[in-house]
Design an enzyme around this catalytic site. Structure first.
Site, PDB file in Angstrom:
ATOM      1  N   ARG A 221      -5.648  51.257   5.144  1.00  0.00           N
ATOM      2  CA  ARG A 221      -5.784  52.543   4.450  1.00  0.00           C
ATOM      3  C   ARG A 221      -6.861  53.469   5.348  1.00  0.00           C
ATOM      4  NH1 ARG A 221      -2.631  50.455   1.535  1.00  0.00           N
ATOM      5  NH2 ARG A 221      -2.957  49.333  -0.311  1.00  0.00           N
TER       6      ARG A 221
ATOM      7  N   GLU B  81      -3.531  39.091 -12.622  1.00  0.00           N
ATOM      8  CA  GLU B  81      -2.758  40.320 -12.115  1.00  0.00           C
ATOM      9  C   GLU B  81      -1.384  39.747 -11.239  1.00  0.00           C
ATOM     10  OE1 GLU B  81      -4.314  42.793  -8.738  1.00  0.00           O
ATOM     11  OE2 GLU B  81      -2.789  44.247  -9.038  1.00  0.00           O
TER      12      GLU B  81
ATOM     13  N   LYS C  60      -3.312  42.404 -15.846  1.00  0.00           N
ATOM     14  CA  LYS C  60      -3.146  43.675 -14.849  1.00  0.00           C
ATOM     15  C   LYS C  60      -1.698  43.667 -14.547  1.00  0.00           C
ATOM     16  CE  LYS C  60      -4.783  46.276 -11.122  1.00  0.00           C
ATOM     17  NZ  LYS C  60      -6.064  46.691 -10.367  1.00  0.00           N
TER      18      LYS C  60
ATOM     19  N   SER D  43      -0.867  50.646  -9.847  1.00  0.00           N
ATOM     20  CA  SER D  43      -0.032  51.748  -9.358  1.00  0.00           C
ATOM     21  C   SER D  43       0.979  51.252  -8.305  1.00  0.00           C
ATOM     22  CB  SER D  43      -0.870  52.910  -8.657  1.00  0.00           C
ATOM     23  OG  SER D  43      -1.462  52.471  -7.736  1.00  0.00           O
ATOM     24  N   GLY D  44       0.817  50.118  -7.334  1.00  0.00           N
ATOM     25  CA  GLY D  44       1.994  49.360  -6.884  1.00  0.00           C
ATOM     26  C   GLY D  44       2.554  50.319  -5.567  1.00  0.00           C
TER      27      GLY D  44
ATOM     28  N   ARG E  37      -4.346  52.736  -5.064  1.00  0.00           N
ATOM     29  CA  ARG E  37      -3.978  53.875  -4.240  1.00  0.00           C
ATOM     30  C   ARG E  37      -3.790  55.131  -5.012  1.00  0.00           C
ATOM     31  NH1 ARG E  37       0.869  50.283  -2.027  1.00  0.00           N
ATOM     32  NH2 ARG E  37       0.118  49.134  -3.870  1.00  0.00           N
TER      33      ARG E  37
HETATM   34  P1  13P Z   1      -2.652  49.634  -6.610  1.00  0.00           P
HETATM   35  O1  13P Z   1      -2.966  50.303  -7.544  1.00  0.00           O
HETATM   36  O2  13P Z   1      -2.713  50.309  -5.165  1.00  0.00           O
HETATM   37  O3  13P Z   1      -1.375  48.936  -6.313  1.00  0.00           O
HETATM   38  O4  13P Z   1      -3.776  48.679  -6.233  1.00  0.00           O
HETATM   39  C1  13P Z   1      -4.200  47.969  -7.673  1.00  0.00           C
HETATM   40  C2  13P Z   1      -4.467  46.617  -7.263  1.00  0.00           C
HETATM   41  O5  13P Z   1      -5.710  46.270  -7.880  1.00  0.00           O
HETATM   42  C3  13P Z   1      -3.825  45.672  -6.384  1.00  0.00           C
HETATM   43  O6  13P Z   1      -4.390  44.705  -6.295  1.00  0.00           O
END
Ligand code: 13P
Length: 321
Positions: free
Chosen positions: A20, A160, A202, A244-245, A275
Protein backbone atom coordinates in the site's frame (compact mmCIF):
# COMPACT_ATOMS: atom_id res chain seq x y z
CA UNK A 1 -19.54 -3.62 17.80
CA UNK A 2 -21.83 -0.66 17.89
CA UNK A 3 -24.47 -0.04 15.28
CA UNK A 4 -24.09 3.40 13.76
CA UNK A 5 -20.30 3.18 13.96
CA UNK A 6 -17.79 1.18 11.95
CA UNK A 7 -14.63 -0.75 12.68
CA UNK A 8 -11.55 0.43 10.80
CA UNK A 9 -9.34 -2.39 9.57
CA UNK A 10 -5.81 -1.00 9.90
CA UNK A 11 -4.25 -4.40 10.51
CA UNK A 12 -2.33 -4.83 7.29
CA UNK A 13 0.63 -7.12 7.80
CA UNK A 14 3.98 -5.49 7.06
CA UNK A 15 3.98 -7.14 3.63
CA UNK A 16 0.56 -5.70 2.78
CA UNK A 17 1.36 -2.31 4.32
CA UNK A 18 4.48 -2.22 2.14
CA UNK A 19 2.38 -2.81 -0.97
CA UNK A 20 0.00 0.00 0.00
CA UNK A 21 2.71 2.51 0.97
CA UNK A 22 4.92 1.81 -2.01
CA UNK A 23 1.83 2.22 -4.17
CA UNK A 24 1.88 5.93 -3.26
CA UNK A 25 5.66 6.25 -3.35
CA UNK A 26 6.34 5.94 0.38
CA UNK A 27 9.12 3.71 1.63
CA UNK A 28 7.74 1.09 4.04
CA UNK A 29 9.94 1.69 7.07
CA UNK A 30 8.71 0.95 10.59
CA UNK A 31 8.58 4.71 11.21
CA UNK A 32 6.57 5.42 8.05
CA UNK A 33 4.09 2.72 8.95
CA UNK A 34 3.82 4.34 12.40
CA UNK A 35 3.37 7.81 10.91
CA UNK A 36 0.65 6.57 8.61
CA UNK A 37 -1.25 4.82 11.39
CA UNK A 38 -0.87 7.93 13.58
CA UNK A 39 -2.43 9.99 10.81
CA UNK A 40 -5.42 7.63 10.72
CA UNK A 41 -5.94 7.41 14.48
CA UNK A 42 -5.45 11.11 15.23
CA UNK A 43 -8.02 12.21 12.66
CA UNK A 44 -10.10 14.79 14.54
CA UNK A 45 -13.56 13.42 15.47
CA UNK A 46 -12.83 9.95 14.09
CA UNK A 47 -14.42 8.53 17.26
CA UNK A 48 -17.81 9.82 16.08
CA UNK A 49 -17.75 7.16 13.38
CA UNK A 50 -15.60 4.36 14.76
CA UNK A 51 -16.22 2.00 17.65
CA UNK A 52 -13.08 -0.04 17.01
CA UNK A 53 -9.82 -0.31 15.07
CA UNK A 54 -8.10 -3.56 14.17
CA UNK A 55 -4.32 -3.36 14.54
CA UNK A 56 -1.35 -5.44 13.42
CA UNK A 57 1.13 -6.74 16.01
CA UNK A 58 3.72 -4.07 15.15
CA UNK A 59 1.18 -1.23 15.53
CA UNK A 60 -0.14 -2.49 18.87
CA UNK A 61 3.36 -1.90 20.22
CA UNK A 62 3.90 1.51 18.59
CA UNK A 63 3.15 4.94 20.00
CA UNK A 64 1.70 8.30 19.10
CA UNK A 65 4.42 10.98 18.75
CA UNK A 66 3.51 12.18 22.26
CA UNK A 67 4.62 8.79 23.63
CA UNK A 68 1.16 7.29 24.27
CA UNK A 69 0.94 3.71 23.05
CA UNK A 70 -1.59 3.44 20.21
CA UNK A 71 -3.99 1.12 22.09
CA UNK A 72 -4.11 3.55 25.01
CA UNK A 73 -4.50 6.50 22.66
CA UNK A 74 -7.46 4.81 20.94
CA UNK A 75 -9.05 3.87 24.27
CA UNK A 76 -8.74 7.48 25.43
CA UNK A 77 -10.91 8.42 22.44
CA UNK A 78 -13.46 5.72 23.26
CA UNK A 79 -12.30 3.49 20.39
CA UNK A 80 -11.69 -0.18 21.19
CA UNK A 81 -8.38 -1.61 19.93
CA UNK A 82 -8.43 -5.05 18.36
CA UNK A 83 -5.65 -7.23 16.98
CA UNK A 84 -5.17 -9.47 13.97
CA UNK A 85 -3.92 -12.72 15.43
CA UNK A 86 -3.68 -15.02 12.45
CA UNK A 87 -0.27 -15.65 10.94
CA UNK A 88 -1.18 -15.11 7.31
CA UNK A 89 -1.72 -17.54 4.47
CA UNK A 90 0.16 -20.63 3.46
CA UNK A 91 -0.10 -22.24 0.01
CA UNK A 92 -1.33 -25.82 0.06
CA UNK A 93 -2.61 -28.07 -2.66
CA UNK A 94 -5.97 -26.68 -3.77
CA UNK A 95 -5.77 -23.30 -2.09
CA UNK A 96 -4.43 -21.41 0.91
CA UNK A 97 -4.78 -22.12 4.61
CA UNK A 98 -4.35 -19.63 7.42
CA UNK A 99 -1.53 -20.20 9.89
CA UNK A 100 -1.18 -19.00 13.46
CA UNK A 101 -2.61 -21.45 15.99
CA UNK A 102 0.81 -22.31 17.36
CA UNK A 103 1.50 -20.32 20.52
CA UNK A 104 -1.78 -18.45 20.10
CA UNK A 105 -2.85 -18.59 23.74
CA UNK A 106 0.46 -17.05 24.87
CA UNK A 107 0.15 -14.29 22.28
CA UNK A 108 -3.45 -13.62 23.32
CA UNK A 109 -2.38 -13.23 26.93
CA UNK A 110 0.24 -10.69 25.89
CA UNK A 111 -2.18 -8.83 23.60
CA UNK A 112 -4.53 -8.49 26.55
CA UNK A 113 -1.84 -6.80 28.62
CA UNK A 114 -1.20 -4.44 25.68
CA UNK A 115 -4.85 -3.37 25.68
CA UNK A 116 -6.47 -5.34 22.85
CA UNK A 117 -10.07 -6.34 23.50
CA UNK A 118 -11.07 -8.14 20.36
CA UNK A 119 -9.28 -10.26 17.76
CA UNK A 120 -9.45 -11.09 14.08
CA UNK A 121 -8.60 -14.20 12.07
CA UNK A 122 -8.85 -14.15 8.26
CA UNK A 123 -9.06 -17.06 5.86
CA UNK A 124 -9.65 -16.89 2.13
CA UNK A 125 -11.74 -18.90 -0.30
CA UNK A 126 -12.08 -18.57 -4.06
CA UNK A 127 -15.40 -18.56 -5.84
CA UNK A 128 -15.69 -22.01 -7.33
CA UNK A 129 -13.91 -23.85 -4.51
CA UNK A 130 -17.18 -25.65 -3.90
CA UNK A 131 -18.82 -27.35 -0.97
CA UNK A 132 -16.84 -30.19 0.48
CA UNK A 133 -13.52 -28.61 -0.38
CA UNK A 134 -10.94 -29.84 2.10
CA UNK A 135 -9.19 -26.49 2.20
CA UNK A 136 -12.33 -24.64 3.27
CA UNK A 137 -12.98 -27.29 5.90
CA UNK A 138 -9.44 -27.07 7.23
CA UNK A 139 -9.69 -23.28 7.37
CA UNK A 140 -13.04 -23.48 9.16
CA UNK A 141 -11.64 -25.94 11.70
CA UNK A 142 -8.69 -23.67 12.44
CA UNK A 143 -10.97 -20.64 12.62
CA UNK A 144 -13.18 -22.39 15.18
CA UNK A 145 -10.16 -23.36 17.24
CA UNK A 146 -8.96 -19.76 17.16
CA UNK A 147 -12.40 -18.45 18.20
CA UNK A 148 -12.58 -20.91 21.08
CA UNK A 149 -9.12 -19.91 22.36
CA UNK A 150 -9.87 -16.20 21.95
CA UNK A 151 -13.11 -16.49 23.92
CA UNK A 152 -11.32 -18.47 26.63
CA UNK A 153 -9.00 -15.46 27.05
CA UNK A 154 -11.92 -13.01 27.20
CA UNK A 155 -11.74 -11.58 23.67
CA UNK A 156 -14.53 -11.04 21.16
CA UNK A 157 -13.32 -12.98 18.10
CA UNK A 158 -14.00 -11.73 14.61
CA UNK A 159 -14.04 -14.63 12.16
CA UNK A 160 -13.35 -13.55 8.60
CA UNK A 161 -13.81 -16.14 5.87
CA UNK A 162 -13.19 -13.85 2.91
CA UNK A 163 -14.58 -14.99 -0.43
CA UNK A 164 -12.17 -13.32 -2.83
CA UNK A 165 -13.32 -10.92 -5.50
CA UNK A 166 -10.59 -11.74 -8.00
CA UNK A 167 -11.84 -13.25 -11.24
CA UNK A 168 -14.66 -12.98 -13.73
CA UNK A 169 -17.39 -14.72 -11.72
CA UNK A 170 -20.93 -13.43 -11.39
CA UNK A 171 -22.57 -12.07 -8.24
CA UNK A 172 -24.71 -15.21 -8.29
CA UNK A 173 -21.56 -17.35 -8.08
CA UNK A 174 -20.29 -15.17 -5.22
CA UNK A 175 -23.60 -15.65 -3.40
CA UNK A 176 -23.24 -19.42 -3.70
CA UNK A 177 -19.63 -19.35 -2.52
CA UNK A 178 -20.52 -17.19 0.50
CA UNK A 179 -23.33 -19.54 1.48
CA UNK A 180 -21.08 -22.60 1.22
CA UNK A 181 -18.08 -21.09 2.94
CA UNK A 182 -19.91 -19.35 5.76
CA UNK A 183 -22.10 -22.38 6.43
CA UNK A 184 -19.00 -24.57 6.81
CA UNK A 185 -17.49 -22.01 9.18
CA UNK A 186 -20.59 -21.97 11.41
CA UNK A 187 -20.71 -25.74 11.34
CA UNK A 188 -17.17 -25.81 12.75
CA UNK A 189 -17.91 -23.05 15.25
CA UNK A 190 -20.88 -25.00 16.59
CA UNK A 191 -18.89 -28.25 16.76
CA UNK A 192 -16.20 -26.45 18.75
CA UNK A 193 -18.92 -25.04 21.04
CA UNK A 194 -17.95 -21.47 20.35
CA UNK A 195 -20.37 -19.00 21.96
CA UNK A 196 -22.10 -17.59 18.85
CA UNK A 197 -23.59 -14.44 20.45
CA UNK A 198 -20.00 -13.62 21.45
CA UNK A 199 -18.53 -13.65 17.92
CA UNK A 200 -18.64 -11.30 14.94
CA UNK A 201 -18.65 -12.56 11.36
CA UNK A 202 -16.65 -10.47 8.92
CA UNK A 203 -17.82 -11.28 5.43
CA UNK A 204 -17.53 -10.36 1.78
CA UNK A 205 -20.49 -8.93 -0.08
CA UNK A 206 -21.90 -10.98 -2.97
CA UNK A 207 -20.27 -8.87 -5.70
CA UNK A 208 -19.30 -9.81 -9.24
CA UNK A 209 -15.66 -10.63 -9.80
CA UNK A 210 -13.39 -7.64 -10.27
CA UNK A 211 -12.75 -8.64 -13.90
CA UNK A 212 -16.34 -9.61 -14.76
CA UNK A 213 -17.80 -7.85 -17.78
CA UNK A 214 -21.24 -6.90 -16.55
CA UNK A 215 -20.86 -6.28 -12.86
CA UNK A 216 -24.00 -6.48 -10.71
CA UNK A 217 -25.44 -3.23 -9.37
CA UNK A 218 -26.04 -2.48 -5.71
CA UNK A 219 -29.65 -3.76 -5.60
CA UNK A 220 -28.61 -7.16 -6.89
CA UNK A 221 -25.55 -7.25 -4.63
CA UNK A 222 -27.70 -6.40 -1.61
CA UNK A 223 -30.35 -8.97 -2.43
CA UNK A 224 -27.76 -11.71 -2.92
CA UNK A 225 -25.69 -10.74 0.11
CA UNK A 226 -28.64 -10.63 2.48
CA UNK A 227 -30.01 -13.92 1.13
CA UNK A 228 -26.63 -15.61 1.50
CA UNK A 229 -26.21 -14.41 5.07
CA UNK A 230 -29.76 -15.28 6.13
CA UNK A 231 -29.13 -18.77 4.75
CA UNK A 232 -25.74 -19.36 6.35
CA UNK A 233 -25.52 -17.23 9.52
CA UNK A 234 -27.43 -18.33 12.62
CA UNK A 235 -29.60 -15.60 14.10
CA UNK A 236 -27.76 -15.80 17.42
CA UNK A 237 -24.47 -14.65 15.82
CA UNK A 238 -23.38 -11.48 17.65
CA UNK A 239 -22.99 -9.30 14.55
CA UNK A 240 -22.01 -9.10 10.91
CA UNK A 241 -19.45 -6.66 9.52
CA UNK A 242 -18.42 -6.25 5.90
CA UNK A 243 -14.96 -6.13 4.35
CA UNK A 244 -14.48 -4.17 1.15
CA UNK A 245 -12.31 -6.75 -0.61
CA UNK A 246 -11.10 -4.61 -3.52
CA UNK A 247 -14.31 -2.74 -4.27
CA UNK A 248 -13.82 0.97 -4.91
CA UNK A 249 -14.71 3.16 -1.92
CA UNK A 250 -17.87 4.38 -3.69
CA UNK A 251 -18.95 0.87 -4.65
CA UNK A 252 -18.49 -0.47 -1.12
CA UNK A 253 -20.50 2.40 0.38
CA UNK A 254 -23.29 2.08 -2.17
CA UNK A 255 -23.55 -1.67 -1.62
CA UNK A 256 -23.54 -1.26 2.17
CA UNK A 257 -26.34 1.27 1.83
CA UNK A 258 -28.46 -1.09 -0.26
CA UNK A 259 -27.85 -3.90 2.26
CA UNK A 260 -28.83 -1.64 5.17
CA UNK A 261 -32.00 -0.58 3.39
CA UNK A 262 -33.15 -4.18 3.60
CA UNK A 263 -33.15 -4.07 7.39
CA UNK A 264 -34.25 -5.46 9.76
CA UNK A 265 -31.68 -8.25 9.67
CA UNK A 266 -31.34 -10.92 12.39
CA UNK A 267 -28.01 -9.40 13.54
CA UNK A 268 -26.59 -5.90 13.80
CA UNK A 269 -24.52 -5.00 10.74
CA UNK A 270 -21.83 -2.44 10.06
CA UNK A 271 -18.71 -1.88 7.96
CA UNK A 272 -15.15 -2.92 8.69
CA UNK A 273 -13.27 -1.83 5.60
CA UNK A 274 -9.55 -1.31 5.14
CA UNK A 275 -9.02 -0.23 1.54
CA UNK A 276 -12.43 1.36 0.98
CA UNK A 277 -11.82 3.66 3.95
CA UNK A 278 -8.11 4.27 3.63
CA UNK A 279 -7.48 4.60 -0.12
CA UNK A 280 -8.49 8.25 -0.58
CA UNK A 281 -6.55 9.32 2.53
CA UNK A 282 -3.43 7.36 1.60
CA UNK A 283 -3.51 8.74 -1.90
CA UNK A 284 -3.64 12.32 -0.60
CA UNK A 285 -1.01 11.82 2.10
CA UNK A 286 1.83 10.28 0.04
CA UNK A 287 4.08 10.43 3.07
CA UNK A 288 4.09 14.22 3.34
CA UNK A 289 3.23 16.00 6.60
CA UNK A 290 1.85 18.99 4.71
CA UNK A 291 -0.86 16.71 3.23
CA UNK A 292 -1.95 15.37 6.60
CA UNK A 293 -4.99 17.60 7.15
CA UNK A 294 -6.37 16.88 3.71
CA UNK A 295 -5.80 13.15 4.11
CA UNK A 296 -7.51 13.12 7.51
CA UNK A 297 -10.45 15.07 6.10
CA UNK A 298 -10.78 12.46 3.34
CA UNK A 299 -10.80 9.62 5.89
CA UNK A 300 -13.39 11.39 8.02
CA UNK A 301 -15.55 12.06 5.00
CA UNK A 302 -15.41 8.44 3.86
CA UNK A 303 -16.32 7.34 7.39
CA UNK A 304 -19.27 9.72 7.51
CA UNK A 305 -20.57 8.37 4.20
CA UNK A 306 -20.33 4.80 5.43
CA UNK A 307 -22.07 5.62 8.69
CA UNK A 308 -24.84 7.19 6.60
CA UNK A 309 -24.90 4.06 4.42
CA UNK A 310 -25.10 1.82 7.48
CA UNK A 311 -28.38 3.60 8.27
CA UNK A 312 -29.54 3.35 4.64
CA UNK A 313 -29.21 7.10 4.23
CA UNK A 314 -26.43 7.38 1.63
CA UNK A 315 -26.94 8.82 -1.83
CA UNK A 316 -24.41 9.06 -4.66
CA UNK A 317 -24.93 12.83 -4.73
CA UNK A 318 -23.20 12.98 -1.34
CA UNK A 319 -19.94 12.00 -3.09
CA UNK A 320 -19.56 15.31 -4.85
CA UNK A 321 -18.93 17.42 -1.74
P1 13P B 1 -10.50 -4.72 2.89
O1 13P B 1 -11.70 -3.88 3.32
O2 13P B 1 -9.46 -3.92 2.21
O3 13P B 1 -10.94 -5.95 2.17
O4 13P B 1 -9.81 -5.22 4.23
C1 13P B 1 -10.58 -5.71 5.25
C2 13P B 1 -9.83 -6.68 6.04
O5 13P B 1 -9.86 -6.67 7.24
C3 13P B 1 -9.03 -7.70 5.32
O6 13P B 1 -8.58 -8.66 6.21
Amino acid sequence: MQQGKGILAADESNATATKRLEGVGVESTEENRRRYRELLFTTPNVEQYLSGVILFDETLRQSHSDGTLFPQFLLSKGIIPGIKVDGGLEDVEGGQVTKGLEGLTERLKEYKTLGAQFTKWRAVANVGDGYGDQVIKENAKRMAEYAKLAQAEGFVPIVEPEVLMTGTHSAEDAEGAIIETVAIVFDSLKKAEVDLPGIILKTSMAVSGKEAENRAGSEEVAERTVRALITAVPSECGGVVFLSGGQTPEEATENLNAIARREPHPWPITFSFARALQEPALDLWRGKDENKDEAQAALLYRLSLNVAADAGGYGKDMESV
